[in-house]
Each structure stands twice: as structure tokens, then as C-alpha cells.
Write an enzyme that holds these catalytic residues in place. Structure first.
Site, PDB file in Angstrom:
ATOM      1  N   ASP A 115       6.625 -18.654  57.337  1.00 30.42           N
ATOM      2  CA  ASP A 115       7.777 -17.707  56.637  1.00 30.42           C
ATOM      3  C   ASP A 115       7.507 -16.692  56.938  1.00 30.42           C
ATOM      4  O   ASP A 115       9.132 -16.521  56.578  1.00 30.42           O
ATOM      5  CB  ASP A 115       7.313 -17.750  55.100  1.00 30.42           C
ATOM      6  CG  ASP A 115       7.081 -19.673  54.071  1.00 30.42           C
ATOM      7  OD1 ASP A 115       7.559 -20.087  55.181  1.00 30.42           O
ATOM      8  OD2 ASP A 115       6.235 -19.592  53.367  1.00 30.42           O
ATOM      9  N   LYS A 133      12.298 -15.825  49.650  1.00 32.21           N
ATOM     10  CA  LYS A 133      13.355 -17.111  49.994  1.00 32.21           C
ATOM     11  C   LYS A 133      13.131 -18.070  48.674  1.00 32.21           C
ATOM     12  O   LYS A 133      12.121 -18.398  48.039  1.00 32.21           O
ATOM     13  CB  LYS A 133      12.769 -17.637  51.116  1.00 32.21           C
ATOM     14  CG  LYS A 133      11.270 -17.683  50.906  1.00 32.21           C
ATOM     15  CD  LYS A 133      10.725 -19.335  50.634  1.00 32.21           C
ATOM     16  CE  LYS A 133       9.263 -19.795  50.760  1.00 32.21           C
ATOM     17  NZ  LYS A 133       8.524 -20.679  49.960  1.00 32.21           N
TER      18      LYS A 133
END
Length: 322
Positions: free
Chosen positions: A154, A27
Site C-alpha cells: 500500500d 485510503k
């Protein structure tokens, strides 16, 4: 395919043949606002996650005992035991369904280690999805998300993929509309940065009232730029409260950011806690040009060209028998 090991009367008596491979993305944080340090040691975060086409491959197969093997650049520096988030994901998933975590995990790393792209979180998400498929558990997505949130802030986004607004510690997600494919150049640094150290440095910098450290604005303009699909509009709005802390700990990143923009990127940003720098480009050909120039600039270890948004953790279809 599942075959009964005995009479098949309980889930733990079913053994699955073969293996399952899951691809899971790294990401980039297009926007990251970090609140003040809370009493529990965490910070409230508001972030816009963006999954990019830099993928780890997580393969899980049944075994006599839990084991973990990683290959790829930087993999030798990672622990292959309970200190690794992928290992803990296997234990958590097995505990959730009342089984022993007897699987062999192999991870092919493409996401940089300690690079601010949530590679460890991605691998944990990959293990959850792979075990759910391998053992034919049918654990629903919302339960996978809850397990992911137990593992780390995350991990839920690695399941979710695409583009999402994260809040809380980053684990509370809302899907964000992105009307375009955005093109990125990712510059990997010569060494990693510890996420806790970067947050600690941010707290230290903020405590120094003489600095007047700037903070990111609200995320709404970023969401509007994503909806418009205009990379130039988005480039002007990229922001990361952790960037000053990452630059303080790793001053050479300033050269990397400058070199990327000089090579033609619309903008550059430190991804998450760093030290990977992400450069947004106007188009796929522009990204190739920027990547080529940045490779020759001597300011980073490796350069990769990627695009986003891409899907979250997903099973790779097994090759069909001929």
C-alpha cells in the site's frame, strides 16, 4: 537549505537545517478483488484505491540517531522501532543514498491504527518524501515508488494519491480519472483488525465449499462510475472481497454498516481489511447529516467526515518569515 559540514565534496558531508513536514492521506478501497492464495503466501489483488482527506503529518529533522515518536489516538499501541514501517522507510532511504538514517521522525496520527486505511503505509511514504526533501536528495519519483514497493503493497499508493487501479499485490498503479469530489463518512471501530488474520479468514471461508462465497465482478463499471462523477452510480458498485472475512472476525461491523445506510448514506463498505467502515454520501451536507446520526447511534468509536480524491504524500510549505 543545505550548508557544507566540511568541504562538501560528498553528499554525506552535507547537513540540512530545519525540518520538513509531509501530509499523507489514508485510503479507501472502492473495489477490492482478492485472488486465491499463491505459493508465495500472497494473493493477487485488483483494487481501486481512493485517497481521502484524513491525513497524517510526518515531520523529519536531522538528529544524532534514528528515533520515532507518534502522537494521536491509538499511537501508544504502535512500536517505535524497526517493527514500524516508518522506521524501516528511513533506513531504506538512507541505505539507498549511502548515508546513516540519523533523523528524528514525529508522526501526528489521524488515520486510524489497524483500521484498513493504510495508515502505517502512509507514514512510510511520508518519511520517504520528507527525507528526500530534507536532505535535498533529488531522488526521482519513479525511484521513490520502487522504494515504496519494497516496504509494502500500500505504500506506493500513499505516494501516488488521487484514485488509482492497483494490481499485483496492489503496488502496480494506473491513474484513474475521477470527475467529482466524493463525500465520505468514516466510522472507526472500537478495536483494530490484523490484515494477515483477515486474509487468513478469507482463505478459510473460501475453503468451505458449502458457503459459496461471492466474489466481486470486474472493475470496469467502477471506473466508468468514477469517470461519470455520479456518487449514486458509484455507490451501487462498491465491493470488497475481504468484507465477509472482516465481518466474520468482527460481527458488530454489520450493525455499523446497517446504521450508516439507515442514516442516509448511499452505501457502506468495509475499507480494505477493516474494521473502518466507509459510507459514500450524495453531497457534503448529506455527509455531515450521516456523520451526526452515526455518531449518536453507538455503533462505532469515532466518526469522521472526509472527501476524495486528494493528493498523495506532499510537503507542507514552511511558514514564510515575517
Amino acid at each position: 537549505m543545505a550548508v557544507p559540514a566540511s568541504d562538501g565534496s560528498t553528499a554525506s558531508e552535507w547537513v540540512t537545517t530545519g525540518s520538513v513536514t509531509v501530509r499523507v492521506p489514508g485510503k479507501v478501497n472502492l473495489y477490492l478483488s482478492v485472488g486465491d492464495l499463491r505459493d508465495d503466501g500472497y494473493h493477487d489483488l485488483t483494487t481501486v484505491f481512493h485517497a481521502v482527506s484524513l491525513l497524517d503529518e510526518v515531520t523529519v529533522r536531522n538528529a544524532d540517531v534514528l528515533s520515532l515518536r507518534m502522537i494521536g489516538e491509538g499511537a501508544e499501541s504502535l512500536p517505535a522501532d524497526e517493527r514500524n514501517l516508518a522506521w524501516r522507510a528511513a533506513e531504506l532511504m538512507a541505505e539507498h543514498v549511502g548515508r546513516a538514517p540519523d533523523v528524528e521522525i514525529t508522526i501526528e496520527k489521524s488515520i486510524p491504527v489497524a483500521g484498513g486505511m493504510a495508515g502505517g503505509s502512509a507514514d512510510a511514504a511520508g518519511v520517504l518524501v520528507a527525507m528526500n526533501t530534507l536532505w535535498e536528495l533529488g531522488v526521482p519519483r519513479r525511484d521513490l515508488h520502487a522504494l515504496a514497493a519494497q516496504l509494502g503493497s500500500d505504500v506506493p499508493f500513499a505516494l501516488h494519491g488521487g484514485t488509482a487501479l492497483g494490481s499485483g499485490r496492489g503496488e502496480d498503479l494506473a491513474t484513474v480519472l475521477a470527475r467529482n469530489t466524493f463525500h465520505w463518512v468514516l466510522a472507526f471501530a472500537h478495536r483494530g483488525l490484523s490484515t494477515p488474520k483477515v486474509f487468513g479468514e478469507l482463505d478459510r471461508l473460501r475453503a468451505d465449499t458449502t458457503r459459496g462465497l461471492p466474489r466481486t465482478d470486474e472493475p470496469e463499471p467502477v471506473l466508468a462510475a468514477l469517470a461519470s462523477g455520479d456518487p449514486a452510480e458509484l455507490a451501487a458498485l462498491l465491493g470488497n472481497d475481504l468484507q465477509p472475512a472482516a465481518l466474520s472476525l468482527y460481527p458488530d461491523l454489520r450493525r455499523t454498516l446497517r446504521a450508516g445506510v439507515e442514516a442516509g448514506a448511499l452505501a457502506g463498505i468495509v475499507s480494505g481489511s477493516g474494521p473502518t467502515c466507509a459510507f459514500l454520501c450524495a453531497s457534503a451536507p448529506a455527509a455531515l447529516d450521516v456523520g451526526t446520526q452515526l455518531s449518536g447511534a453507538g455503533v462505532c468509536r469515532t466518526v469522521r467526515v472526509a472527501s476524495g480524491p486528494v493528493h498523495g504524500a506532499h510537503v507542507v510549505p514552511a511558514p514564510s518569515a515575517s
